[in-house]
Design a protein around this motif. Structure first.
Motif, PDB file in Angstrom:
ATOM      1  N   LEU A   6       1.402  -1.093  -9.075  1.00 17.34           N
ATOM      2  CA  LEU A   6       0.227  -1.379  -8.258  1.00 17.34           C
ATOM      3  C   LEU A   6       0.043  -0.368  -7.127  1.00 17.34           C
ATOM      4  O   LEU A   6      -1.064   0.138  -6.912  1.00 17.34           O
ATOM      5  N   MET A   7       1.085  -0.059  -6.392  1.00 18.83           N
ATOM      6  CA  MET A   7       0.930   0.846  -5.248  1.00 18.83           C
ATOM      7  C   MET A   7       0.531   2.252  -5.689  1.00 18.83           C
ATOM      8  O   MET A   7      -0.193   2.937  -4.973  1.00 18.83           O
ATOM      9  N   THR A   8       0.959   2.668  -6.872  1.00 17.99           N
ATOM     10  CA  THR A   8       0.536   3.967  -7.398  1.00 17.99           C
ATOM     11  C   THR A   8      -0.946   3.916  -7.765  1.00 17.99           C
ATOM     12  O   THR A   8      -1.702   4.846  -7.474  1.00 17.99           O
ATOM     13  N   ALA A   9      -1.374   2.811  -8.389  1.00 15.20           N
ATOM     14  CA  ALA A   9      -2.786   2.659  -8.740  1.00 15.20           C
ATOM     15  C   ALA A   9      -3.670   2.670  -7.496  1.00 15.20           C
ATOM     16  O   ALA A   9      -4.784   3.188  -7.518  1.00 15.20           O
ATOM     17  N   LEU A  10      -3.148   2.143  -6.401  1.00 15.63           N
ATOM     18  CA  LEU A  10      -3.900   2.122  -5.145  1.00 15.63           C
ATOM     19  C   LEU A  10      -3.859   3.464  -4.415  1.00 15.63           C
ATOM     20  O   LEU A  10      -4.553   3.645  -3.427  1.00 15.63           O
ATOM     21  N   GLY A  11      -3.024   4.384  -4.885  1.00 12.05           N
ATOM     22  CA  GLY A  11      -2.898   5.688  -4.242  1.00 12.05           C
ATOM     23  C   GLY A  11      -2.015   5.673  -3.017  1.00 12.05           C
ATOM     24  O   GLY A  11      -1.981   6.632  -2.236  1.00 12.05           O
ATOM     25  N   ALA A  12      -1.242   4.591  -2.850  1.00 12.45           N
ATOM     26  CA  ALA A  12      -0.428   4.442  -1.645  1.00 12.45           C
ATOM     27  C   ALA A  12       0.781   5.367  -1.624  1.00 12.45           C
ATOM     28  O   ALA A  12       1.366   5.588  -0.575  1.00 12.45           O
ATOM     29  N   ASP A  13       1.182   5.903  -2.777  1.00 13.73           N
ATOM     30  CA  ASP A  13       2.380   6.749  -2.816  1.00 13.73           C
ATOM     31  C   ASP A  13       2.061   8.187  -3.228  1.00 13.73           C
ATOM     32  O   ASP A  13       2.884   8.863  -3.820  1.00 13.73           O
ATOM     33  N   LEU A  54       8.835  -8.408  -5.136  1.00 16.10           N
ATOM     34  CA  LEU A  54       7.527  -7.854  -4.782  1.00 16.10           C
ATOM     35  C   LEU A  54       7.574  -6.337  -4.686  1.00 16.10           C
ATOM     36  O   LEU A  54       6.670  -5.640  -5.157  1.00 16.10           O
ATOM     37  N   ILE A  55       8.627  -5.817  -4.095  1.00 18.68           N
ATOM     38  CA  ILE A  55       8.775  -4.364  -3.969  1.00 18.68           C
ATOM     39  C   ILE A  55       8.908  -3.726  -5.348  1.00 18.68           C
ATOM     40  O   ILE A  55       8.241  -2.749  -5.662  1.00 18.68           O
ATOM     41  N   GLY A  56       9.759  -4.272  -6.186  1.00 24.00           N
ATOM     42  CA  GLY A  56       9.923  -3.725  -7.533  1.00 24.00           C
ATOM     43  C   GLY A  56       8.653  -3.812  -8.359  1.00 24.00           C
ATOM     44  O   GLY A  56       8.295  -2.868  -9.065  1.00 24.00           O
ATOM     45  N   LEU A  57       7.949  -4.937  -8.252  1.00 30.95           N
ATOM     46  CA  LEU A  57       6.726  -5.127  -9.036  1.00 30.95           C
ATOM     47  C   LEU A  57       5.600  -4.200  -8.596  1.00 30.95           C
ATOM     48  O   LEU A  57       4.706  -3.901  -9.378  1.00 30.95           O
ATOM     49  N   THR A  58       5.620  -3.747  -7.365  1.00 29.84           N
ATOM     50  CA  THR A  58       4.518  -2.929  -6.854  1.00 29.84           C
ATOM     51  C   THR A  58       4.866  -1.462  -6.628  1.00 29.84           C
ATOM     52  O   THR A  58       3.976  -0.614  -6.647  1.00 29.84           O
ATOM     53  N   GLY A 180      -2.578 -11.597  -8.592  1.00 31.20           N
ATOM     54  CA  GLY A 180      -3.754 -11.728  -7.731  1.00 31.20           C
ATOM     55  C   GLY A 180      -4.175 -10.404  -7.114  1.00 31.20           C
ATOM     56  O   GLY A 180      -5.375 -10.109  -7.017  1.00 31.20           O
ATOM     57  N   ALA A 181      -3.210  -9.600  -6.708  1.00 32.26           N
ATOM     58  CA  ALA A 181      -3.527  -8.291  -6.124  1.00 32.26           C
ATOM     59  C   ALA A 181      -4.190  -7.382  -7.158  1.00 32.26           C
ATOM     60  O   ALA A 181      -5.164  -6.685  -6.843  1.00 32.26           O
ATOM     61  N   TRP A 182      -3.663  -7.371  -8.393  1.00 37.36           N
ATOM     62  CA  TRP A 182      -4.285  -6.575  -9.456  1.00 37.36           C
ATOM     63  C   TRP A 182      -5.722  -7.038  -9.707  1.00 37.36           C
ATOM     64  O   TRP A 182      -6.642  -6.229  -9.851  1.00 37.36           O
ATOM     65  N   THR A 183      -5.919  -8.343  -9.774  1.00 31.75           N
ATOM     66  CA  THR A 183      -7.253  -8.887 -10.025  1.00 31.75           C
ATOM     67  C   THR A 183      -8.217  -8.495  -8.897  1.00 31.75           C
ATOM     68  O   THR A 183      -9.343  -8.076  -9.161  1.00 31.75           O
ATOM     69  N   ALA A 184      -7.769  -8.638  -7.653  1.00 28.88           N
ATOM     70  CA  ALA A 184      -8.618  -8.276  -6.520  1.00 28.88           C
ATOM     71  C   ALA A 184      -8.967  -6.787  -6.553  1.00 28.88           C
ATOM     72  O   ALA A 184     -10.116  -6.408  -6.302  1.00 28.88           O
ATOM     73  N   TRP A 185      -8.002  -5.951  -6.891  1.00 24.21           N
ATOM     74  CA  TRP A 185      -8.259  -4.514  -6.943  1.00 24.21           C
ATOM     75  C   TRP A 185      -9.241  -4.180  -8.066  1.00 24.21           C
ATOM     76  O   TRP A 185     -10.150  -3.364  -7.880  1.00 24.21           O
ATOM     77  N   GLN A 186      -9.076  -4.796  -9.228  1.00 21.12           N
ATOM     78  CA  GLN A 186      -9.971  -4.530 -10.353  1.00 21.12           C
ATOM     79  C   GLN A 186     -11.393  -5.025 -10.051  1.00 21.12           C
ATOM     80  O   GLN A 186     -12.365  -4.361 -10.404  1.00 21.12           O
ATOM     81  N   ASN A 187     -11.499  -6.177  -9.385  1.00 16.90           N
ATOM     82  CA  ASN A 187     -12.823  -6.703  -9.022  1.00 16.90           C
ATOM     83  C   ASN A 187     -13.494  -5.794  -7.986  1.00 16.90           C
ATOM     84  O   ASN A 187     -14.713  -5.622  -8.012  1.00 16.90           O
ATOM     85  N   ARG A 188     -12.717  -5.220  -7.111  1.00 19.08           N
ATOM     86  CA  ARG A 188     -13.268  -4.325  -6.093  1.00 19.08           C
ATOM     87  C   ARG A 188     -13.772  -3.030  -6.723  1.00 19.08           C
ATOM     88  O   ARG A 188     -14.766  -2.457  -6.286  1.00 19.08           O
ATOM     89  N   LYS A 189     -13.062  -2.563  -7.757  1.00 17.34           N
ATOM     90  CA  LYS A 189     -13.474  -1.344  -8.463  1.00 17.34           C
ATOM     91  C   LYS A 189     -14.766  -1.550  -9.256  1.00 17.34           C
ATOM     92  O   LYS A 189     -15.520  -0.625  -9.447  1.00 17.34           O
ATOM     93  N   ALA A 190     -14.966  -2.770  -9.741  1.00 18.63           N
ATOM     94  CA  ALA A 190     -16.110  -3.057 -10.628  1.00 18.63           C
ATOM     95  C   ALA A 190     -17.427  -3.076  -9.916  1.00 18.63           C
ATOM     96  O   ALA A 190     -17.630  -3.077  -8.799  1.00 18.63           O
TER      97      ALA A 190
END
Length: 190
Positions: A6-13, A54-58, A180-190
């Motif tokens: 998730l954090m890579t998809a968000l560009g955070a890293d 949470l850290i590992g998943l993101t 939920g974070a993935w869903t929110a991010w995908q909805n924001r992109k749409a």
């Protein structure tokens, strides 16, 4: 095929500075979650494994592992980040030492599973969180068995059995948050 945390998809890293910020944030999160504990002997129940999941998943494998190594270094250096505000390298050798060292492997493996396809959807994310959380009991119980007068069964009864339901719940909560974070991010992109 590698999947994106998730954090890579968000560009955070995407820069070294952002990666360092993520490591510091994650290590502080784990330290804070260690302070939410239920006193049990010889191993307290804390929210650390939720934070680590949470850290590992993101974060993905490498960044998650680096975060937990940083957390251990902070505690060993004297920062009060271990359960109950404890600090010092001596805690890495105490009854919880196997769990503390196992946190690095748990974070790394969680991130690895995400990068290998368990990155989306509640069921997959739950497995990516639960399998490493379950495997954490191997070094934790073995270490407890070696350094205390408990036999192997006693170490398992003290260091693993009471934590199983909490492990399921914390893995489910982590999977729900990240789903939920993935869903929110995908909805924001749409």
């Amino acid at each position: 095929m590698a999947h994106t945390p998730l954090m890579t998809a968000l560009g955070a890293d995407d820069t070294l500075l952002r990666k360092l910020a993520m490591v510091v944030f994650g290590s502080v999160l784990v330290g804070m979650s260690a302070q939410v504990s239920v006193p049990m002997f010889p191993v307290p129940m804390t929210l650390q494994t939720l934070a680590i999941s949470l850290i590992g998943l993101t974060y993905g494998a490498r960044l998650a592992g680096a975060t937990l190594l940083t957390y251990l270094a902070q505690g060993a250096a004297g920062l009060p980040v271990f359960a109950g505000g404890a600090a010092g390298a001596v805690h890495l050798m105490g009854p919880t030492g196997g769990f503390l060292i196992g946190f690095v492997a748990m974070a790394w493996l969680t991130g690895y599973l995400v990068q290998r396809g368990l990155d989306r959807g509640f069921g997959r994310l739950f497995l990516a969180a639960f399998i490493p959380a379950l495997l954490l009991f191997v070094p934790g119980v073995l270490w407890l068995w070696v350094i205390t007068p408990l036999d192997l069964q006693g170490a398992a009864m003290a260091g693993a059995v009471p934590f199983q339901l909490g492990g399921v719940v914390k893995s489910a909560v982590a999977a729900l948050i990240v789903t939920g974070a993935w869903t929110a991010w995908q909805n924001r992109k749409a």
